[in-house]
Structure formats: structure tokens, C-alpha cells
Write an enzyme that holds these catalytic residues in place. Sequence first.
Site, short mmCIF file in Angstrom:
data_model
loop_
_atom_site.label_atom_id
_atom_site.label_comp_id
_atom_site.label_asym_id
_atom_site.label_seq_id
_atom_site.Cartn_x
_atom_site.Cartn_y
_atom_site.Cartn_z
N CYS A 65 -33.95 -39.75 -55.65
CA CYS A 65 -32.58 -40.18 -55.39
C CYS A 65 -32.56 -41.35 -54.41
CB CYS A 65 -31.77 -39.03 -54.79
SG CYS A 65 -31.32 -37.75 -55.97
N GLU A 109 -31.04 -41.51 -51.72
CA GLU A 109 -31.14 -41.01 -50.34
C GLU A 109 -32.60 -40.73 -49.96
OE1 GLU A 109 -29.20 -39.97 -52.78
OE2 GLU A 109 -27.24 -39.32 -52.09
N CYS A 166 -26.47 -35.27 -53.64
CA CYS A 166 -26.82 -33.99 -54.29
C CYS A 166 -27.27 -33.00 -53.21
CB CYS A 166 -27.89 -34.20 -55.35
SG CYS A 166 -29.55 -34.45 -54.68
N1 THU Z 1 -28.71 -39.61 -57.71
C1 THU Z 1 -28.92 -40.16 -56.48
O1 THU Z 1 -29.66 -41.15 -56.34
N2 THU Z 1 -28.31 -39.58 -55.41
C2 THU Z 1 -27.49 -38.51 -55.49
O2 THU Z 1 -27.12 -37.95 -54.48
C3 THU Z 1 -27.01 -38.07 -56.79
C4 THU Z 1 -27.87 -38.45 -57.94
C5 THU Z 1 -29.41 -40.20 -58.84
C6 THU Z 1 -30.51 -39.34 -59.38
C7 THU Z 1 -30.64 -39.88 -60.79
O3 THU Z 1 -31.51 -41.00 -60.77
C8 THU Z 1 -29.25 -40.35 -61.14
O4 THU Z 1 -28.52 -40.40 -59.91
C9 THU Z 1 -28.51 -39.41 -62.10
O5 THU Z 1 -28.53 -38.11 -61.63
#
Ligand code: THU
Length: 134
Positions: free
Chosen positions: A56, A58, A89
Amino acid sequence: MSEINWDLLWDEARKMLKLAYCPYSKFPVGAAAFTTDGKLITGCNVENASYGLGLCAECGLVSDLARQGGGTLAALVVVASDGQPVAPCGRCRQLLWEHGGRTLQIMTSNGPIAFSTLLPDAFGPDDLATRSTS
Ligand code: THU
């Protein structure tokens, strides 16, 4: 830090969207934060053909924090491709808690809120410090 330059964080988070590697979800995420000592920290999501291994935005941000010498996160903006806030998330809430704690401010569509609102009753470093058996 005194006054948080949220406009700059919005800009930097939106810039990070262009660096996201998300060929599978096609859901770019950009993140930008200030530390309490004023460092600018950024991240974007980086996916993997083994889907569950994707990172992610973060996660990247926390790695950038370490790369820049560490510190405490004070203010954070995370955006999706429409440039508007996306809620971290569950896993990322825990990652961010470690480096910002309850006082970290995170931008929402209704303005900044304290991170303790997103992760109430969190488990964290204090639990290990006060409740370890040795
Ligand atoms: N994603 C993030 O980068 N941060 C979050 O807090 C929520 C989800 C990304 C993970 C994945 O690459 C894409 O969003 C779809 O879930």
C-alpha cells in the site's frame, strides 16, 4: 510543528499518484505526510503479480520515513485517483499507529481528524514496553 501546510500535503500526495505501480487493481494511491520536525515523507502503492504481496501507499510512506532518518508522523494525506481522501486499510492503520500514534492528524473529506478515531483501543509499542514478561 506549528501550522500544518495541508495544501502542500495534498499536492504531494496527488503527485505520488503518478508513481503508483498498480497494473492489477488500476487503483493508484498516493500518500504524503509531515513529521513533527517538518520532514516531508511520501509513498505510493506498488503491486505484485503475486497479488497478496502488493504494498500500500502507506507502506511506502513508512519506508520513506525510515530512509529519511525516522521520526514521528504529524499530518497525513492519502488520496485515490480522483485526488480525494482514501481511508487507510486496516493493516496500514496499524503500520501508521507505530509511527504517529494517537496525535497523528489524517485528512478526511470532512477535514483532519486524530488517528485515534481511525484506530481506537490500538495495540502498540506501549503494550510491549509495559506488559512484556522479561
Ligand atoms: N491501497 C493503498 O495503497 N492504501 C490503502 O490504504 C488502501 C488500498 C492500495 C492497495 C492496492 O494496490 C490498491 O489500493 C487496491 O486495493
